[in-house]
Design a protein around this motif. Sequence first.
Motif, PDB file in Angstrom:
ATOM      1  N   PRO A 150       5.513  23.649 -15.660  1.00 62.86           N
ATOM      2  CA  PRO A 150       5.709  24.807 -16.540  1.00 62.86           C
ATOM      3  C   PRO A 150       7.117  25.371 -16.555  1.00 62.86           C
ATOM      4  O   PRO A 150       7.551  25.936 -17.559  1.00 62.86           O
ATOM      5  N   ASP A 151       7.866  25.238 -15.442  1.00 59.82           N
ATOM      6  CA  ASP A 151       9.198  25.826 -15.397  1.00 59.82           C
ATOM      7  C   ASP A 151      10.013  25.173 -14.273  1.00 59.82           C
ATOM      8  O   ASP A 151       9.480  24.441 -13.432  1.00 59.82           O
ATOM      9  N   LEU A 152      11.312  25.471 -14.265  1.00 56.76           N
ATOM     10  CA  LEU A 152      12.219  24.875 -13.280  1.00 56.76           C
ATOM     11  C   LEU A 152      11.886  25.277 -11.845  1.00 56.76           C
ATOM     12  O   LEU A 152      11.850  24.414 -10.953  1.00 56.76           O
ATOM     13  N   PRO A 153      11.627  26.551 -11.534  1.00 58.55           N
ATOM     14  CA  PRO A 153      11.301  26.900 -10.146  1.00 58.55           C
ATOM     15  C   PRO A 153      10.084  26.154  -9.608  1.00 58.55           C
ATOM     16  O   PRO A 153      10.070  25.728  -8.448  1.00 58.55           O
ATOM     17  N   THR A 154       9.061  25.974 -10.451  1.00 57.58           N
ATOM     18  CA  THR A 154       7.877  25.230 -10.018  1.00 57.58           C
ATOM     19  C   THR A 154       8.236  23.778  -9.722  1.00 57.58           C
ATOM     20  O   THR A 154       7.820  23.207  -8.710  1.00 57.58           O
ATOM     21  N   GLY A 155       9.008  23.172 -10.609  1.00 55.47           N
ATOM     22  CA  GLY A 155       9.422  21.790 -10.396  1.00 55.47           C
ATOM     23  C   GLY A 155      10.248  21.628  -9.136  1.00 55.47           C
ATOM     24  O   GLY A 155      10.093  20.659  -8.390  1.00 55.47           O
ATOM     25  N   MET A 156      11.145  22.587  -8.872  1.00 64.32           N
ATOM     26  CA  MET A 156      11.961  22.527  -7.660  1.00 64.32           C
ATOM     27  C   MET A 156      11.095  22.578  -6.405  1.00 64.32           C
ATOM     28  O   MET A 156      11.306  21.827  -5.455  1.00 64.32           O
ATOM     29  N   GLN A 157      10.103  23.470  -6.405  1.00 59.54           N
ATOM     30  CA  GLN A 157       9.246  23.581  -5.233  1.00 59.54           C
ATOM     31  C   GLN A 157       8.425  22.310  -5.026  1.00 59.54           C
ATOM     32  O   GLN A 157       8.222  21.865  -3.887  1.00 59.54           O
ATOM     33  N   MET A 158       7.990  21.690  -6.123  1.00 56.22           N
ATOM     34  CA  MET A 158       7.203  20.461  -6.004  1.00 56.22           C
ATOM     35  C   MET A 158       8.067  19.298  -5.525  1.00 56.22           C
ATOM     36  O   MET A 158       7.588  18.405  -4.825  1.00 56.22           O
ATOM     37  N   LEU A 159       9.355  19.301  -5.876  1.00 59.53           N
ATOM     38  CA  LEU A 159      10.276  18.301  -5.324  1.00 59.53           C
ATOM     39  C   LEU A 159      10.477  18.523  -3.823  1.00 59.53           C
ATOM     40  O   LEU A 159      10.489  17.576  -3.035  1.00 59.53           O
ATOM     41  N   ARG A 160      10.621  19.786  -3.409  1.00 56.74           N
ATOM     42  CA  ARG A 160      10.832  20.092  -1.999  1.00 56.74           C
ATOM     43  C   ARG A 160       9.665  19.599  -1.144  1.00 56.74           C
ATOM     44  O   ARG A 160       9.850  19.061  -0.055  1.00 56.74           O
ATOM     45  N   THR A 161       8.457  19.834  -1.629  1.00 53.00           N
ATOM     46  CA  THR A 161       7.267  19.556  -0.829  1.00 53.00           C
ATOM     47  C   THR A 161       6.739  18.142  -1.011  1.00 53.00           C
ATOM     48  O   THR A 161       5.763  17.763  -0.366  1.00 53.00           O
ATOM     49  N   GLY A 162       7.350  17.367  -1.908  1.00 48.93           N
ATOM     50  CA  GLY A 162       6.898  16.001  -2.119  1.00 48.93           C
ATOM     51  C   GLY A 162       5.700  15.880  -3.034  1.00 48.93           C
ATOM     52  O   GLY A 162       5.093  14.810  -3.126  1.00 48.93           O
ATOM     53  N   GLN A 163       5.329  16.948  -3.751  1.00 48.35           N
ATOM     54  CA  GLN A 163       4.224  16.848  -4.711  1.00 48.35           C
ATOM     55  C   GLN A 163       4.614  15.993  -5.912  1.00 48.35           C
ATOM     56  O   GLN A 163       3.758  15.415  -6.560  1.00 48.35           O
ATOM     57  N   ILE A 164       5.901  15.961  -6.216  1.00 50.63           N
ATOM     58  CA  ILE A 164       6.418  15.043  -7.228  1.00 50.63           C
ATOM     59  C   ILE A 164       7.629  14.334  -6.622  1.00 50.63           C
ATOM     60  O   ILE A 164       8.320  14.887  -5.767  1.00 50.63           O
ATOM     61  N   LYS A 188       0.820  -1.215   0.000  1.00 50.26           N
ATOM     62  CA  LYS A 188       0.000   0.000   0.000  1.00 50.26           C
ATOM     63  C   LYS A 188       0.857   1.269   0.000  1.00 50.26           C
ATOM     64  O   LYS A 188       0.422   2.316  -0.501  1.00 50.26           O
ATOM     65  N   ASP A 189       2.053   1.194   0.557  1.00 51.94           N
ATOM     66  CA  ASP A 189       2.919   2.372   0.585  1.00 51.94           C
ATOM     67  C   ASP A 189       3.515   2.684  -0.785  1.00 51.94           C
ATOM     68  O   ASP A 189       4.116   3.737  -0.976  1.00 51.94           O
ATOM     69  N   ASP A 190       3.376   1.764  -1.736  1.00 52.28           N
ATOM     70  CA  ASP A 190       3.952   1.950  -3.063  1.00 52.28           C
ATOM     71  C   ASP A 190       2.875   2.237  -4.110  1.00 52.28           C
ATOM     72  O   ASP A 190       3.007   1.897  -5.270  1.00 52.28           O
ATOM     73  N   LEU A 191       1.778   2.866  -3.705  1.00 52.48           N
ATOM     74  CA  LEU A 191       0.640   2.996  -4.599  1.00 52.48           C
ATOM     75  C   LEU A 191       0.920   3.858  -5.820  1.00 52.48           C
ATOM     76  O   LEU A 191       0.532   3.515  -6.920  1.00 52.48           O
ATOM     77  N   GLN A 192       1.576   4.998  -5.661  1.00 48.88           N
ATOM     78  CA  GLN A 192       1.738   5.882  -6.812  1.00 48.88           C
ATOM     79  C   GLN A 192       2.974   6.756  -6.703  1.00 48.88           C
ATOM     80  O   GLN A 192       3.449   7.056  -5.612  1.00 48.88           O
ATOM     81  N   LEU A 193       3.468   7.139  -7.882  1.00 49.17           N
ATOM     82  CA  LEU A 193       4.588   8.061  -7.991  1.00 49.17           C
ATOM     83  C   LEU A 193       4.212   9.160  -8.964  1.00 49.17           C
ATOM     84  O   LEU A 193       3.575   8.895 -10.003  1.00 49.17           O
ATOM     85  N   HIS A 194       4.594  10.381  -8.662  1.00 50.84           N
ATOM     86  CA  HIS A 194       4.339  11.532  -9.534  1.00 50.84           C
ATOM     87  C   HIS A 194       5.659  11.970 -10.173  1.00 50.84           C
ATOM     88  O   HIS A 194       6.662  12.144  -9.476  1.00 50.84           O
ATOM     89  N   VAL A 195       5.631  12.144 -11.482  1.00 52.52           N
ATOM     90  CA  VAL A 195       6.809  12.552 -12.246  1.00 52.52           C
ATOM     91  C   VAL A 195       6.482  13.837 -12.994  1.00 52.52           C
ATOM     92  O   VAL A 195       5.512  13.883 -13.774  1.00 52.52           O
ATOM     93  N   GLY A 196       7.254  14.873 -12.758  1.00 49.44           N
ATOM     94  CA  GLY A 196       7.083  16.109 -13.509  1.00 49.44           C
ATOM     95  C   GLY A 196       7.858  16.047 -14.808  1.00 49.44           C
ATOM     96  O   GLY A 196       9.013  15.615 -14.831  1.00 49.44           O
ATOM     97  N   ILE A 197       7.225  16.455 -15.906  1.00 49.44           N
ATOM     98  CA  ILE A 197       7.874  16.417 -17.222  1.00 49.44           C
ATOM     99  C   ILE A 197       7.860  17.802 -17.847  1.00 49.44           C
ATOM    100  O   ILE A 197       6.933  18.580 -17.629  1.00 49.44           O
ATOM    101  N   GLY A 198       8.883  18.107 -18.626  1.00 47.91           N
ATOM    102  CA  GLY A 198       9.010  19.434 -19.209  1.00 47.91           C
ATOM    103  C   GLY A 198       8.240  19.633 -20.491  1.00 47.91           C
ATOM    104  O   GLY A 198       7.928  20.760 -20.868  1.00 47.91           O
ATOM    105  N   SER A 199       7.940  18.556 -21.203  1.00 45.71           N
ATOM    106  CA  SER A 199       7.187  18.671 -22.458  1.00 45.71           C
ATOM    107  C   SER A 199       6.069  17.651 -22.449  1.00 45.71           C
ATOM    108  O   SER A 199       6.152  16.609 -21.800  1.00 45.71           O
ATOM    109  N   PHE A 200       5.006  17.936 -23.194  1.00 47.40           N
ATOM    110  CA  PHE A 200       3.830  17.078 -23.151  1.00 47.40           C
ATOM    111  C   PHE A 200       3.220  16.949 -24.540  1.00 47.40           C
ATOM    112  O   PHE A 200       3.126  17.907 -25.292  1.00 47.40           O
ATOM    113  N   THR A 201       2.811  15.729 -24.878  1.00 48.89           N
ATOM    114  CA  THR A 201       1.983  15.493 -26.055  1.00 48.89           C
ATOM    115  C   THR A 201       1.008  14.383 -25.728  1.00 48.89           C
ATOM    116  O   THR A 201       1.349  13.444 -25.009  1.00 48.89           O
TER     117      THR A 201
END
Length: 588
Positions: A269-283, A64-77
């Motif tokens: 959307p950008d590097l600062p956003t991704g950094m903050q999401m890494l800090r807080t565990g959102q990704i 149950k502790d391994d349910l999901q992982l979030h990955v931030g990506i720089g480009s999308f299609t």
Amino acid sequence: MGAFFGDGGRADARVSWRRRGVFLATPLLAVMLAACQANPGDAPTVEQVDSTAESAPPTAPPDKDDLQLHVGIGSFTGNLNPHLTGNVSATVMGIADLTLPSTHNLRDGAWEMNSDLLLSVTPNDPQTPIKVTYQLNTSAQWSDGTPVNVSDFRYLRQQIVQNPSTAEAASYELIKSIEPVSGGKIDVTFSQPFAGWQSLFRHLLPSHIYGAENQPFATMMDGNLAASAGAYAVTSIDEGRGRIELRRNDRFWGDTPAATDRLIFDRIPDLPTGMQMLRTGQIEMMVSEPSDISTIALESIPGVQYRAIERHVDLSFLLNTHSSTMAMADYRARIMQALNPDRIAQIATESTHTVRPANPPIEAAAVRGAATESTNEQTNDPARALGSLSGDGAVVIGAPSDDDRAVAAARVAADQLNSAGITTRVVTKDEAELFAKDIPEGTVDAVVSWQKTPESSTDYFNQFYCSPKQGGTSTEGADAERNSLIPLSGNITGYCSEELNLGLLDTIEGKTAFAAQQDKLNERIAQANVVVPLVRDTQVVATGPAIEGAAPALEQWAADPLSGVMVSAPDWKKLNLDESSESLEGDQ
């Protein structure tokens, strides 16, 4: 950010990991219970392979502790078809690796048989076979229970050779027949010896679904992936939110079932956003384009590992000789002489440190100040060239509308050409339409797009080969050679040359070693003034403390030339960081 990513529980950095786990597990449990109550009908009928498919038992779900992982990506299609020209982003290729089966995989520069899909593969000649026999693993099946079989091999070959937007038509054109043999075997016969046989049948598609639906090949996987035969299956694609969700495929029979229940890819959307999401565990992970400050920024975050990965993919400026203007060698040289590719690359990547790829040296001769090609196959007539410009009298540069770097590069190239007195405009198009319609019809004179870096005889063959026209040609004079050859899908420039063709055939048939022929191929392509590589794709991968891979150090994770670290996703696990995460969040 909470509205963008559609998960209010994850948007609040103050929510503890314990509470967040409860918040996410409840709807997930409901989905799993609903799936258990489903009563699917019989599997669709498929072509018989003279063998009985052995249904693989469901594998045990992760903890149950391994349910999901979030990955931030720089480009999308949202179009996940890996067989389309230009559709070679790490996300597309990574999801293909995780969901679609291949006969061989590239590992450390060498092709290896995929032992999950095949029990054996037997070429009649290891180097340049005319016939190859594949024996399928009888447990190999799609996520709806349908066995992987000969129909899937045939379907992929048929679609690639028949559609104008596919990347490997030259290779698949060499296949003469695909026949089922008793004992779960498939015989593939070529029309001539073929050195690139191991690169075929990568990312097979579920023919029993796509073939029955009869949708256009270029768009049938746009926002949809019908079935999986890999460790994961795509469950949703939301282009508006920039999100793709994958769920563990419980029917996967292979040696490495997914260690995580869900992978969620969100566009950052950008590097600062991704950094903050890494800090807080959102990704738990971020995969993005580098910038001048990427290394400095990421090394400042406690608990974050990062590495740069150079993919074997180039952003290139290509002239389209399907256009009547660019069919003329003199005009191609004039266009290339007016470009400053170094400046284009730096602006497109927003980095003054960007260095354009030097290998292979196929850069247009006119760009590097060298002598240009002899014009035995094309008419030199500047007046004709100036009078044959596309559309409203301007050079038209096409770029995929969902690719920010390609669009930026196209616009800078247009600025440079306009400054040189060559009227130029940029059109942005859906990628499928651009490659299936605008390029073959010559309605764009140039295109900026990502392409596989040509590194093998097969790569050169698929990107520059032209097929002899059946029945010869009645054309006389300077245009005779060009009109006797037909560029295949995958040859974006449309450039054809008998000399280049012969060199390509010699290497693909094994008559000449590729290493001995490569310099000649490079020089001939450069002399044609049809391509300028701008940027070699480099990605920065960063991982937070809550994700674990096959090795403790991120640098030791497996990486594929096209999909990067995505290929190792079945090994990824989420660590239980309740205490440390709460402490970290309290310090923000």
